[in-house]
Design a protein around this motif. Structure first.
Motif, mmCIF file in Angstrom:
data_model
loop_
_atom_site.group_PDB
_atom_site.id
_atom_site.type_symbol
_atom_site.label_atom_id
_atom_site.label_comp_id
_atom_site.label_asym_id
_atom_site.label_seq_id
_atom_site.Cartn_x
_atom_site.Cartn_y
_atom_site.Cartn_z
ATOM 1 N N ASN A 40 0.810 -1.221 0.000
ATOM 2 C CA ASN A 40 0.000 0.000 0.000
ATOM 3 C C ASN A 40 0.840 1.267 0.000
ATOM 4 O O ASN A 40 0.335 2.351 -0.295
ATOM 5 C CB ASN A 40 -0.913 0.018 1.237
ATOM 6 N N SER A 41 2.109 1.138 0.344
ATOM 7 C CA SER A 41 2.966 2.315 0.521
ATOM 8 C C SER A 41 3.429 2.875 -0.820
ATOM 9 O O SER A 41 3.675 2.125 -1.769
ATOM 10 C CB SER A 41 4.194 1.941 1.360
ATOM 11 N N PRO A 42 3.578 4.198 -0.904
ATOM 12 C CA PRO A 42 4.175 4.787 -2.108
ATOM 13 C C PRO A 42 5.699 4.704 -2.125
ATOM 14 O O PRO A 42 6.320 5.081 -3.123
ATOM 15 C CB PRO A 42 3.724 6.251 -2.035
ATOM 16 N N PHE A 43 6.308 4.188 -1.035
ATOM 17 C CA PHE A 43 7.761 4.181 -0.899
ATOM 18 C C PHE A 43 8.378 2.866 -1.362
ATOM 19 O O PHE A 43 7.703 1.839 -1.458
ATOM 20 C CB PHE A 43 8.161 4.426 0.552
ATOM 21 N N PHE A 44 9.701 2.916 -1.551
ATOM 22 C CA PHE A 44 10.442 1.722 -1.973
ATOM 23 C C PHE A 44 10.700 0.772 -0.818
ATOM 24 O O PHE A 44 11.066 -0.385 -1.027
ATOM 25 C CB PHE A 44 11.773 2.135 -2.612
ATOM 26 N N ASP A 45 10.536 1.241 0.420
ATOM 27 C CA ASP A 45 10.771 0.409 1.596
ATOM 28 C C ASP A 45 9.866 0.902 2.710
ATOM 29 O O ASP A 45 8.988 1.739 2.488
ATOM 30 C CB ASP A 45 12.247 0.479 2.006
ATOM 31 N N THR A 46 10.092 0.397 3.921
ATOM 32 C CA THR A 46 9.250 0.795 5.038
ATOM 33 C C THR A 46 9.449 2.278 5.354
ATOM 34 O O THR A 46 10.460 2.887 4.977
ATOM 35 C CB THR A 46 9.588 -0.027 6.284
ATOM 36 N N VAL A 47 8.488 2.837 6.072
ATOM 37 C CA VAL A 47 8.555 4.244 6.444
ATOM 38 C C VAL A 47 9.811 4.525 7.258
ATOM 39 O O VAL A 47 10.482 5.559 7.061
ATOM 40 C CB VAL A 47 7.297 4.644 7.234
ATOM 41 N N VAL A 51 -5.593 4.011 -17.291
ATOM 42 C CA VAL A 51 -4.928 2.710 -17.367
ATOM 43 C C VAL A 51 -4.839 2.099 -15.983
ATOM 44 O O VAL A 51 -5.055 2.765 -14.960
ATOM 45 C CB VAL A 51 -3.513 2.845 -17.970
ATOM 46 N N GLY A 52 -4.500 0.815 -15.938
ATOM 47 C CA GLY A 52 -4.379 0.114 -14.670
ATOM 48 C C GLY A 52 -3.139 0.543 -13.904
ATOM 49 O O GLY A 52 -2.204 1.127 -14.461
ATOM 50 N N VAL A 53 -3.143 0.215 -12.619
ATOM 51 C CA VAL A 53 -2.047 0.609 -11.739
ATOM 52 C C VAL A 53 -0.717 0.001 -12.191
ATOM 53 O O VAL A 53 0.337 0.619 -12.087
ATOM 54 C CB VAL A 53 -2.368 0.187 -10.286
ATOM 55 N N HIS A 54 -0.743 -1.205 -12.716
ATOM 56 C CA HIS A 54 0.487 -1.922 -13.056
ATOM 57 C C HIS A 54 0.915 -1.721 -14.508
ATOM 58 O O HIS A 54 1.922 -2.273 -14.929
ATOM 59 C CB HIS A 54 0.323 -3.409 -12.763
ATOM 60 N N GLU A 55 0.162 -0.959 -15.282
ATOM 61 C CA GLU A 55 0.573 -0.670 -16.652
ATOM 62 C C GLU A 55 1.632 0.433 -16.646
ATOM 63 O O GLU A 55 1.816 1.143 -15.659
ATOM 64 C CB GLU A 55 -0.642 -0.274 -17.490
ATOM 65 N N LYS A 56 2.328 0.590 -17.775
ATOM 66 C CA LYS A 56 3.468 1.485 -17.821
ATOM 67 C C LYS A 56 3.313 2.558 -18.906
ATOM 68 O O LYS A 56 4.045 2.569 -19.891
ATOM 69 C CB LYS A 56 4.760 0.693 -18.062
ATOM 70 N N PRO A 57 2.386 3.483 -18.737
ATOM 71 C CA PRO A 57 2.310 4.612 -19.670
ATOM 72 C C PRO A 57 3.395 5.634 -19.320
ATOM 73 O O PRO A 57 4.106 5.467 -18.319
ATOM 74 C CB PRO A 57 0.917 5.181 -19.392
ATOM 75 N N PRO A 58 3.540 6.701 -20.101
ATOM 76 C CA PRO A 58 4.580 7.684 -19.799
ATOM 77 C C PRO A 58 4.402 8.278 -18.400
ATOM 78 O O PRO A 58 3.356 8.832 -18.068
ATOM 79 C CB PRO A 58 4.380 8.754 -20.879
ATOM 80 N N ARG A 112 -3.513 6.938 -5.272
ATOM 81 C CA ARG A 112 -4.475 7.259 -4.210
ATOM 82 C C ARG A 112 -4.553 8.770 -3.975
ATOM 83 O O ARG A 112 -5.150 9.232 -2.997
ATOM 84 C CB ARG A 112 -4.098 6.524 -2.926
ATOM 85 N N LEU A 113 -3.903 9.514 -4.838
ATOM 86 C CA LEU A 113 -4.010 10.962 -4.897
ATOM 87 C C LEU A 113 -3.702 11.608 -3.550
ATOM 88 O O LEU A 113 -2.600 11.492 -3.040
ATOM 89 C CB LEU A 113 -5.393 11.358 -5.432
ATOM 90 N N ASP A 114 -4.668 12.310 -2.961
ATOM 91 C CA ASP A 114 -4.418 13.061 -1.728
ATOM 92 C C ASP A 114 -3.952 12.161 -0.593
ATOM 93 O O ASP A 114 -3.154 12.586 0.255
ATOM 94 C CB ASP A 114 -5.686 13.804 -1.297
ATOM 95 N N VAL A 115 -4.456 10.938 -0.539
ATOM 96 C CA VAL A 115 -4.054 10.008 0.527
ATOM 97 C C VAL A 115 -2.564 9.701 0.418
ATOM 98 O O VAL A 115 -1.835 9.698 1.419
ATOM 99 C CB VAL A 115 -4.885 8.713 0.452
#
Length: 375
Positions: free
Chosen positions: A80-87, A116-123, A155-158
């Motif tokens: 769920n995290s936007p980060f590459f690792d834990t907080v 597009v879906g979350v796992h797709e790779k658009p620009p 998740r935008l603002d979240v």
């Protein structure tokens, strides 16, 4: 006599046999008692060993359950995290990279595409934005950390709030954006802890939208990425100027680092940089005359001579009317003002400044010789 002896021998033998029998019985009883005690001790040891084994298995099961729960929680949080690792890891990583916040961190998130879906790779424009910053002459004002946020902020603002909460005590600029259905690109920027003494702890900007070309049109997509990159490089550079002025009193410089054909951008950046001196003045960290002279210089450098000249002349008029209380300080002010009028090419104003400077120098000379009032 012989009969008596024989009778006594028989009786002695009987008594001896009785004692032997009793001794044997007693010994057997004692041995049996010892054996039972040993047996009981053995049973107790077996029971204790069994209890310990059961307790060990129970504790092992509890540990395994706790580890499984912790791993599951970690995986869920990472998913769920936007980060590459834990907080915790990210917080330590960013703090170390920025020297504990001595320079702001620049985070860049790939743009989120609504269609597009979350796992797709658009620009996602990540490379374009990063390269635009790295090739800017002011790139060392912030620490670029592309990859800390390793997915689009779908998740935008979240998601933006999650990033800010994790790094709430560090100066951070976060670049992100969304691509709306129909091909509108909405660039956004969030920043916090960049503007001390302004009363503003965070800043959130959404820029006007850009049209997105068809994904298959590679040159058009690259051109848009370059355009977005340049826009963000200028905006973040301007924020960096504010940060370094308000934190370290380093004069703004981005407007002076632009190429000649970027006159409109230079004027905008110079105007914003000049405004930053109002904060120092309001906070009592810089005298009004000094603030106005430095603002006039920046506006002159930014290609706004009319505004700069009016501001410089207002300062000059005020100095001409006011008594000289600090001759050395007045001389320093006038030398700075002389440089501004030199940039403006105003000969008449330079003559006035030189006359005031001579007056201040004379008073300083009197002070050095202890004459008080010049003879």
């Amino acid at each position: 006599m012989n009969k008596l002896v024989s009778s006594l021998d028989i009786r002695s033998a009987a008594v001896s046999f009785g004692f032997d029998t009793a001794r044997t019985a007693v010994t057997a009883f004692a041995d049996d008692t010892v054996n039972r005690r040993d047996h009981d001790r053995q049973l107790e040891r077996i029971a204790a060993t069994r209890s310990a084994a059961e307790s060990l298995e129970w504790n092992r099961a509890l540990v395994q359950a706790a580890v499984h729960h912790e791993l599951s929680t970690r995986e869920r949080n990472l998913a769920n995290s936007p980060f590459f690792d834990t907080v915790e890891v990210v917080r330590e990583f960013v703090a170390d990279a920025t020297g504990g916040g001595k320079r702001p961190a620049l985070l860049i998130a790939p743009f989120f595409h609504e269609e597009v879906g979350v796992h797709e790779k658009p620009p996602g424009f990540l490379v374009a934005l990063r390269q635009s910053w790295l090739t800017a002459p002011w790139h060392d004002d912030l620490v670029p950390l592309a990859g800390v946020v390793d997915r689009p902020l779908h998740r935008l603002d979240v998601d933006v709030r999650a990033v800010q909460r994790a790094l709430h005590d560090l100066p951070v600029v976060l670049i992100h954006g969304q691509v709306q259905e129909g091909g509108r690109v909405w660039p956004s920027l969030a920043a916090w802890n960049l503007l001390p003494d302004t009363g503003s702890s965070s800043l959130h900007l959404t820029f006007p939208h850009f049209p997105l070309a068809e994904t298959g049109d590679a040159p058009a997509v690259r051109a848009l990425g370059d355009q977005l990159g340049r826009m963000f490089a200028l905006t973040v550079g301007n924020l960096g100027d504010w940060f370094h002025l308000l934190r370290y009193e380093r004069p703004p410089r981005v407007h002076n680092l632009l190429v000649e054909d970027e006159a409109p951008e230079r004027a905008v950046l110079a105007t914003s940089a000049a405004d930053s001196y109002d904060v120092l003045m309001t906070a009592g960290r810089l005298d009004t005359d000094w603030a106005q002279i430095r603002q006039a210089r920046i506006l002159t450098e930014g290609g706004l001579p009319d505004i700069a000249e009016r501001m410089a002349r207002t300062t000059l008029d005020g100095l001409a009317r006011s008594p000289i209380e600090d001759a050395s300080g007045r001389m320093m002010l006038l030398r700075e003002l002389l440089g501004v009028f030199g940039l403006l090419g105003s000969h008449e104003d330079r003559v006035r400044v030189e006359a005031l400077h001579e007056e201040a120098a004379s008073k300083r000379l009197d002070e050095l010789h202890g004459w008080g009032v010049r003879r």
